[in-house]
Design a protein around this motif. Structure first.
Motif, short mmCIF file in Angstrom:
data_model
loop_
_atom_site.label_atom_id
_atom_site.label_comp_id
_atom_site.label_asym_id
_atom_site.label_seq_id
_atom_site.Cartn_x
_atom_site.Cartn_y
_atom_site.Cartn_z
N VAL A 1 0.86 -1.18 0.00
CA VAL A 1 0.00 0.00 0.00
C VAL A 1 0.90 1.23 0.00
O VAL A 1 2.12 1.12 -0.02
N THR A 2 0.31 2.40 -0.01
CA THR A 2 1.10 3.61 -0.09
C THR A 2 2.07 3.70 1.08
O THR A 2 1.67 3.68 2.24
N ARG A 3 3.36 3.73 0.77
CA ARG A 3 4.43 3.88 1.74
C ARG A 3 4.50 2.74 2.76
O ARG A 3 4.97 2.92 3.88
N ARG B 1 7.81 -0.04 4.06
CA ARG B 1 7.96 -0.61 2.72
C ARG B 1 8.84 -1.85 2.72
O ARG B 1 8.63 -2.79 1.94
N ALA B 2 9.81 -1.90 3.65
CA ALA B 2 10.72 -3.04 3.72
C ALA B 2 10.12 -4.23 4.46
O ALA B 2 10.71 -5.31 4.46
N ASP C 1 11.07 -7.03 -3.85
CA ASP C 1 12.06 -6.08 -3.38
C ASP C 1 13.03 -6.82 -2.47
O ASP C 1 12.63 -7.63 -1.63
N SER C 2 14.30 -6.55 -2.64
CA SER C 2 15.32 -7.25 -1.86
C SER C 2 15.10 -7.08 -0.36
O SER C 2 15.17 -8.05 0.41
N ALA C 3 14.85 -5.85 0.08
CA ALA C 3 14.68 -5.59 1.51
C ALA C 3 13.48 -6.36 2.07
O ALA C 3 13.54 -6.91 3.18
N ALA D 1 13.51 -9.29 4.89
CA ALA D 1 12.71 -9.12 6.11
C ALA D 1 11.77 -10.30 6.35
O ALA D 1 11.39 -10.57 7.49
N LEU D 2 11.39 -11.01 5.29
CA LEU D 2 10.45 -12.12 5.44
C LEU D 2 11.12 -13.41 5.92
O LEU D 2 10.45 -14.41 6.12
#
Length: 320
Positions: free
Chosen positions: A37-39, A97-98, A124-126, A130-131
């Motif tokens: 979602v946004t940001r 976002r990460a 996304d790499s980040a 994080a997952l």
């Protein structure tokens, strides 16, 4: 994430349909949903799935009347922005976002869960880092933006390259939509000097056939002579120009009454201005007809009645 971005944009195309099929497939299985979602990232309950599918189908009831302040501040409008607002409000938890902290929350709510990304979006790499320690599985549909950047929108090849490298560097398993794409992924892993060796497997996508319905064919579509169908978004790699050349050649050889028709079914895409100009100059009532937005039942009925499906693509993820 991909489906939400497509709400209100018309009939779904290839990758969109795969994500929608997976979303429907998970409906009666224990799951959670992750949506950008946004940001930030929103971890959603299973109840969000049917809502997203309903919105994608064109029923926008339940969406807020206007986007939330975050979407407005980001300059977003329309149905996707309103959907992000609605999903944020029903989220189980929100992250940056990460995706920091998401893995622990998922493990608490759904022990043993894996992360499955099937839509080429939100890669996304980040986020993939994080997952951890969830098993991270990414489905790659094709490597066309790497093999043929000339067939993509400006900037898309680099965006895809970044996502592709994130998947191959940080996913625990790479699935592909075909054996051809599995071979392409292996080739590009070597070409990009990616040292991580996550397994790459071909996991062909399923098929959901819609019964043909002749009554769904628009009444103004002339079917009084033999016709052929070209189906797909009108974009450079689909090579509609070849078909227009062929019909111009036929018109020089055949009397008008003997000309077969060509039905070009699909919406207009991008970076294809020369073909769009040719389509705009087609005479009304002529042998070549462009039509977008038909239902699957109407398309199935037209293919069933046609003399053939013409597909002169320059590249496809199925190795055609």
């Amino acid at each position: 994430s991909r489906l939400v971005s497509r709400i209100g944009t018309g009939p779904l195309t290839g990758i969109d349909r795969v994500e929608a099929a997976w979303l429907a497939h998970m409906a009666d299985r224990p799951h959670l949903l992750l949506c950008r979602v946004t940001r930030g990232q929103a971890l959603l309950p299973p109840a969000a799935g049917p809502l997203i599918l309903r919105w994608i189908a064109g029923d926008l009831s339940g969406l807020p009347a206007r986007p939330g302040w975050r979407e407005r501040l980001a300059g977003q409008s329309g149905a996707p922005a309103r959907a992000k607002t609605a999903l944020r409000e029903m989220a189980l938890t929100l992250s940056d976002r990460a995706g920091r902290g998401l893995a622990a929350e998922v493990q608490r709510r759904l022990p043993g869960a894996a992360y499955l990304n099937v839509g080429h979006a939100n890669l996304d790499s980040a986020l993939l880092v994080a997952l951890q320690p969830l098993m991270r599985v990414v489905l790659i549909h094709d490597t066309i933006p790497l093999d043929h950047p000339e067939f993509t929108r400006q900037g898309q090849a680099q965006k895809f390259r970044t996502r592709f490298m994130a998947a191959l560097n940080f996913a625990d398993l790479i699935a592909t939509a075909s054996q051809a794409t599995a071979e392409d992924a292996l080739r590009w892993r070597g070409r990009l000097a990616i040292t991580r060796r996550a397994p790459i497997i071909a996991a062909p996508i399923g098929t959901t056939l819609v019964p043909p319905d002749a009554a769904a064919i628009p009444a103004d579509l002339p079917l009084d002579r033999p016709f052929f169908v070209a189906l797909g978004t009108i974009e450079p790699r689909k090579n509609h120009a070849l078909l227009l050349d062929a019909w111009e050649d036929l018109a020089r050889r055949l009397p008008a009454a003997q000309m077969p028709r060509l039905l070009i079914l699909g919406r207009r895409g991008w970076e294809n201005h020369a073909v769009f100009a040719r389509l705009d100059k087609l005479p009304k009532g002529g042998p070549v007809i462009e039509r977008a937005g038909l239902s699957d039942a109407a398309v199935a009925a037209l293919i069933e009645r046609s003399h053939g499906l013409l597909m002169p693509s320059r590249a496809e993820g199925f190795g055609l």
